[in-house]
Design an enzyme around this catalytic site. Structure first.
Site, mmCIF file in Angstrom:
data_model
loop_
_atom_site.group_PDB
_atom_site.id
_atom_site.type_symbol
_atom_site.label_atom_id
_atom_site.label_comp_id
_atom_site.label_asym_id
_atom_site.label_seq_id
_atom_site.Cartn_x
_atom_site.Cartn_y
_atom_site.Cartn_z
ATOM 1 N N TYR A 40 61.473 43.614 28.256
ATOM 2 C CA TYR A 40 60.870 44.763 28.735
ATOM 3 C C TYR A 40 60.253 44.594 29.848
ATOM 4 O O TYR A 40 59.879 43.726 30.833
ATOM 5 C CB TYR A 40 59.985 45.086 27.754
ATOM 6 C CG TYR A 40 58.617 44.104 28.153
ATOM 7 C CD1 TYR A 40 58.391 42.336 27.431
ATOM 8 C CD2 TYR A 40 57.350 44.802 27.907
ATOM 9 C CE1 TYR A 40 57.762 41.821 27.647
ATOM 10 C CE2 TYR A 40 56.401 44.287 28.401
ATOM 11 C CZ TYR A 40 56.034 42.914 28.217
ATOM 12 O OH TYR A 40 54.592 42.179 28.480
ATOM 13 N N ARG A 107 71.141 39.491 9.773
ATOM 14 C CA ARG A 107 70.268 38.550 10.270
ATOM 15 C C ARG A 107 70.883 37.443 10.667
ATOM 16 O O ARG A 107 71.906 37.101 9.550
ATOM 17 C CB ARG A 107 68.983 38.244 9.245
ATOM 18 C CG ARG A 107 67.976 37.189 10.266
ATOM 19 C CD ARG A 107 66.786 37.455 8.814
ATOM 20 N NE ARG A 107 65.660 36.565 9.899
ATOM 21 C CZ ARG A 107 65.652 35.945 9.480
ATOM 22 N NH1 ARG A 107 66.805 34.665 9.212
ATOM 23 N NH2 ARG A 107 64.833 35.046 10.340
ATOM 24 N N HIS A 109 70.637 34.049 13.219
ATOM 25 C CA HIS A 109 70.086 32.946 14.709
ATOM 26 C C HIS A 109 70.696 33.438 15.804
ATOM 27 O O HIS A 109 70.548 34.145 16.727
ATOM 28 C CB HIS A 109 69.304 31.906 14.917
ATOM 29 C CG HIS A 109 68.197 32.266 13.751
ATOM 30 N ND1 HIS A 109 67.843 32.343 12.521
ATOM 31 C CD2 HIS A 109 66.194 31.097 13.822
ATOM 32 C CE1 HIS A 109 66.636 32.393 11.723
ATOM 33 N NE2 HIS A 109 65.904 32.315 12.906
ATOM 34 N N LYS A 154 60.255 38.023 30.924
ATOM 35 C CA LYS A 154 59.310 39.003 30.543
ATOM 36 C C LYS A 154 60.297 39.207 28.847
ATOM 37 O O LYS A 154 60.772 40.965 28.280
ATOM 38 C CB LYS A 154 59.084 39.951 31.418
ATOM 39 C CG LYS A 154 58.382 40.914 30.607
ATOM 40 C CD LYS A 154 57.456 42.072 32.121
ATOM 41 C CE LYS A 154 56.904 43.282 31.957
ATOM 42 N NZ LYS A 154 55.712 42.928 31.413
ATOM 43 N N GLU A 186 48.051 32.180 33.226
ATOM 44 C CA GLU A 186 47.735 33.208 33.576
ATOM 45 C C GLU A 186 46.412 34.308 32.469
ATOM 46 O O GLU A 186 45.902 33.526 32.050
ATOM 47 C CB GLU A 186 48.973 34.067 33.749
ATOM 48 C CG GLU A 186 50.010 33.778 32.208
ATOM 49 C CD GLU A 186 51.066 34.618 32.286
ATOM 50 O OE1 GLU A 186 51.343 35.572 33.652
ATOM 51 O OE2 GLU A 186 51.909 34.498 31.308
HETATM 52 N N1 PMP Z 1 51.437 38.356 32.842
HETATM 53 C C1 PMP Z 1 51.171 38.471 31.848
HETATM 54 C C2 PMP Z 1 51.261 37.571 30.432
HETATM 55 C C3 PMP Z 1 51.834 40.165 31.689
HETATM 56 O O1 PMP Z 1 51.694 40.739 30.655
HETATM 57 C C4 PMP Z 1 51.613 41.180 32.703
HETATM 58 C C5 PMP Z 1 51.774 42.311 33.124
HETATM 59 N N2 PMP Z 1 53.101 42.787 32.578
HETATM 60 C C6 PMP Z 1 51.321 39.911 34.773
HETATM 61 C C7 PMP Z 1 51.127 38.857 34.089
HETATM 62 C C8 PMP Z 1 51.074 41.048 35.219
HETATM 63 O O2 PMP Z 1 52.783 40.873 35.815
HETATM 64 P P1 PMP Z 1 52.655 42.559 36.918
HETATM 65 O O3 PMP Z 1 51.942 42.714 37.992
HETATM 66 O O4 PMP Z 1 54.317 42.350 37.184
HETATM 67 O O5 PMP Z 1 52.348 44.223 35.546
#
Ligand code: PMP
Length: 290
Positions: A40, A107, A109, A154, A186
């Site tokens: 996404y 389904r 994997h 992502k 993060e």
């Molecule tokens: N880390 C994670 C786990 C996130 O979900 C996001 C937001 N999408 C970010 C960092 C920040 O990324 P961005 O600057 O692309 O929004």
């Protein structure tokens, strides 16, 4: 669906058609539903113009490549699809969500060949932190980062992030800052920065954190503002002793953390480096041509 929480009938894009959001449905055999097998993107939109769209579409391509889903659209087609969604939504500031799953199959994997990826996209009104919250800064808590070792992709498999976010919700805080083996990664849906001796310091790129679009932007803004900038491993102690701690994400932009686990960060109020970066961010929004 609960009557108290009706889904809005904004138009969304599903598999090539515009449909009201509340009526958009996918097969129970969609691999996004069964396995979280998809990726996404979230793109902020200001004044009806997507911000840093080229970087978001490049990251979308990297995510798809990482999990071997063919990109269903080229860049012009993505731009057209996004423009259509923005035009159909009322407010000028919006948040575009794009999702591509591997598609529908019995389904299994295995990455079955020949599937048609499912594309879902919507644009919703942007909900940003309030001015009051920006003025005070926000409370965060910390937790051990128990997510898998591909936080750089992502992908829609976000259970680790959901569990991490809930830690802060349960504590009445805005975000959960994560440490893996004593090192900052993060937060549940944001990147995290420290200000150490006047230098903006964040962890290096790698498999344990997302390459946020604002990561590159923070580096650019620091260069513009002549603020020293570094990416290197940041220890838990350094985060707790930092003069400032900042969150960045598409919706938070640059947001000061003023308490961490109930203890003040720096002086307990938003600091000067965060303020300079926030102002620089607002200027970048006004001039973006991506
Ligand atoms: N880390 C994670 C786990 C996130 O979900 C996001 C937001 N999408 C970010 C960092 C920040 O990324 P961005 O600057 O692309 O929004």
């Amino acid at each position: 669906m609960a009557d108290t929480n009706p889904l809005p009938d904004w138009p969304c894009h599903l598999a090539g058609r515009l449909v009201p959001l509340g009526q958009a449905t996918v097969s129970v055999l969609d691999r996004g539903f069964l396995f979280g097998d998809g990726i996404y993107e979230v793109v902020p939109v200001y004044g009806r113009r997507p911000f840093r769209l080229a970087a978001h579409l490049a990251r979308l391509q990297r995510s798809l490549d990482a999990i071997r889903i063919p990109n269903p659209h080229d860049v012009p087609a993505w731009r057209a699809l996004i423009a259509e969604l923005i035009a159909a939504q009322e407010p000028a500031d919006q948040l575009v969500y794009l999702q591509v799953t591997r598609g529908v199959a019995l389904r299994d994997h295995a990455m079955l060949p020949g599937l048609t990826p499912t594309v879902f996209a919507m644009s919703t009104p942007m909900r940003q932190p309030t001015a009051a919250l920006r003025a005070t800064g926000v409370a965060c808590v910390t937790a051990v980062d128990v997510r898998w070792q591909h936080a750089d992709i992502k992908c829609t498999s976000l259970l680790g992030n959901v569990l991490a976010r809930q830690v802060s919700i349960d504590a009445g805080a805005v975000e959960t800052v994560l440490f893996r083996d004593g090192w900052l990664t993060e937060a549940s849906s944001s990147n995290v920065w420290t200000v150490l001796d006047g230098t903006v310091v964040g962890p290096p790129a790698g498999p344990h954190l997302l390459d946020g679009i604002r990561v590159g932007l923070v580096e650019e803004l620091c260069a513009e503002e002549a603020i020293p900038f570094a990416r290197r491993p940041v220890s838990e102690d350094e985060v707790r002793l930092a003069g400032e701690v900042l969150l960045t994400s598409a919706t938070k932009e640059v947001l000061a953390v003023t308490t961490l686990d109930g203890r003040p960060v720096g002086g307990g109020t938003p600091g000067p480096v965060g303020a300079v970066l926030y102002d620089a961010y607002q200027r970048a929004k006004a001039t973006d041509r991506s």
